[in-house]
Design an enzyme around this catalytic site. Sequence first.
Site, PDB file in Angstrom:
ATOM      1  N   LYS A   1       5.293 -14.128   5.034  1.00 23.67           N
ATOM      2  CA  LYS A   1       5.505 -15.050   3.898  1.00 23.67           C
ATOM      3  C   LYS A   1       7.008 -15.085   3.618  1.00 23.67           C
ATOM      4  CE  LYS A   1       4.067 -17.623   0.418  1.00 23.67           C
ATOM      5  NZ  LYS A   1       3.474 -18.964   0.600  1.00 23.67           N
TER       6      LYS A   1
ATOM      7  N   TYR B   1       0.838  -1.214   0.000  1.00 24.35           N
ATOM      8  CA  TYR B   1       0.000   0.000   0.000  1.00 24.35           C
ATOM      9  C   TYR B   1       0.868   1.258   0.000  1.00 24.35           C
ATOM     10  CZ  TYR B   1      -3.722  -3.257   1.142  1.00 24.35           C
ATOM     11  OH  TYR B   1      -4.616  -4.312   1.114  1.00 24.35           O
TER      12      TYR B   1
ATOM     13  N   ASP C   1      -5.137  -6.989   5.680  1.00 19.95           N
ATOM     14  CA  ASP C   1      -6.381  -6.611   5.000  1.00 19.95           C
ATOM     15  C   ASP C   1      -7.199  -7.869   4.691  1.00 19.95           C
ATOM     16  OD1 ASP C   1      -8.280  -5.152   3.720  1.00 19.95           O
ATOM     17  OD2 ASP C   1      -7.020  -4.439   2.084  1.00 19.95           O
TER      18      ASP C   1
ATOM     19  N   ASP D   1      -0.316 -18.649   4.396  1.00 20.33           N
ATOM     20  CA  ASP D   1      -1.237 -19.659   3.837  1.00 20.33           C
ATOM     21  C   ASP D   1      -1.686 -20.646   4.921  1.00 20.33           C
ATOM     22  OD1 ASP D   1       1.444 -19.490   3.191  1.00 20.33           O
ATOM     23  OD2 ASP D   1       1.401 -20.950   1.581  1.00 20.33           O
TER      24      ASP D   1
END
Length: 333
Positions: free
Chosen positions: A171, A123, A228, A204
């Site tokens: 991640k 963002y 988000d 995940d």
Amino acid sequence: MKKITLIEGDGIGPEITQSVKDIFKAANVPIEWEEENAGQVTFEKVGQLIPDTLIASIKKNKVALKGPITTPVGKGFKSVNVQLRQMFELYQNLRPCASQEGLPSKFDNVNLVLFRENTEGLYSGLEFYDERLGISDSIARVTRDGCLNIVRAAFEYAKKFKKSKLTLVHKANILKSAGKLFIDAGNEVAKDYPGIALEDKIIDNMCMQLVMRPEQFEVIVTTNLFGDILSDLCAGLVGGLGIVAGANIGDDVAIFEAVHGTAPDIAGQNKANPTALIKSEILMLNHIGLEDYGLAIDKALVETIKNPAYRTGDLGGKAGTKEFTTYVIENLK
Ligand code: NAD
């Protein structure tokens, strides 16, 4: 009397902010609204997505309650929400998500709080398109200070509310640089909070764990995009976007808003559930030291939701936004 900036926003924004205004009035909350606006409707009226008067009002009052906002797509505008968060350095996006008392849902044992970094990552607005080559780059810039700040905010919350565990979501197996920075920040800050266990999970796996056994999580901290997405996932665990609140918090200014967007599919139809914004407003009352008013409103809200006939359509009921608001006000008495 404390002044609060009120932004009604777009889509269902005017309906749900009206609900909040009516409930505040009925509860005699000692605050005064200073009404400003931002977003698509404002742009059409005054030619600015974020008017200067709104910026001045937030700078002065330091606290705002905001309805959802539409940023016109495909016209080169940067998201209004992202701009406000960056402009006022609202680096913490705090999103509590708990099983709603009085509302049957898939899980009755969810009680977690999500801390989403709110100004960096994907963002950051660092996007480039090379038309000649047909190549698009979106840069997920993460800073060491940004990681440290959001992780410390999450640990501080865990300490204040006597939580035993913090889950850091990343991640790092693929995003090796940004992921490592975030994990390192977690390990560094954790040293100052010896009573709180720090675990880390890959995004995940985290999604799977959340939908299988959400009760294992207390405080979650993560970067902007993952936060988000996880926010909506968590909302789905407890009854949907109509009931999940949020707060954007910086060191100087705080803007409170629901997790959901403008819900264009139901806008202007008296169908929106105002609960998420009412709960955001309760977070705001806690923030400004008016907890007792927040408790009274929350009690009335729970009484309303308990009755299936009083619920809005998203919760399986038949009440409209206005009727729901009237029931909450009746339960306040
Ligand atoms: P959305 O959250 O607006 O709606 C998703 C679904 O949830 C829709 O079916 C909607 O009807 C339902 N829903 C949402 N809030 C509800 C409520 N209070 N009561 C009952 N049902 C509710 O997400 P979207 O459709 O992906 O986005 C619509 C617009 O909102 C987009 O322009 C997006 O950019 C904007 N948006 C703004 C914010 C914000 O201002 N903070 C956040 C998210 C999305």
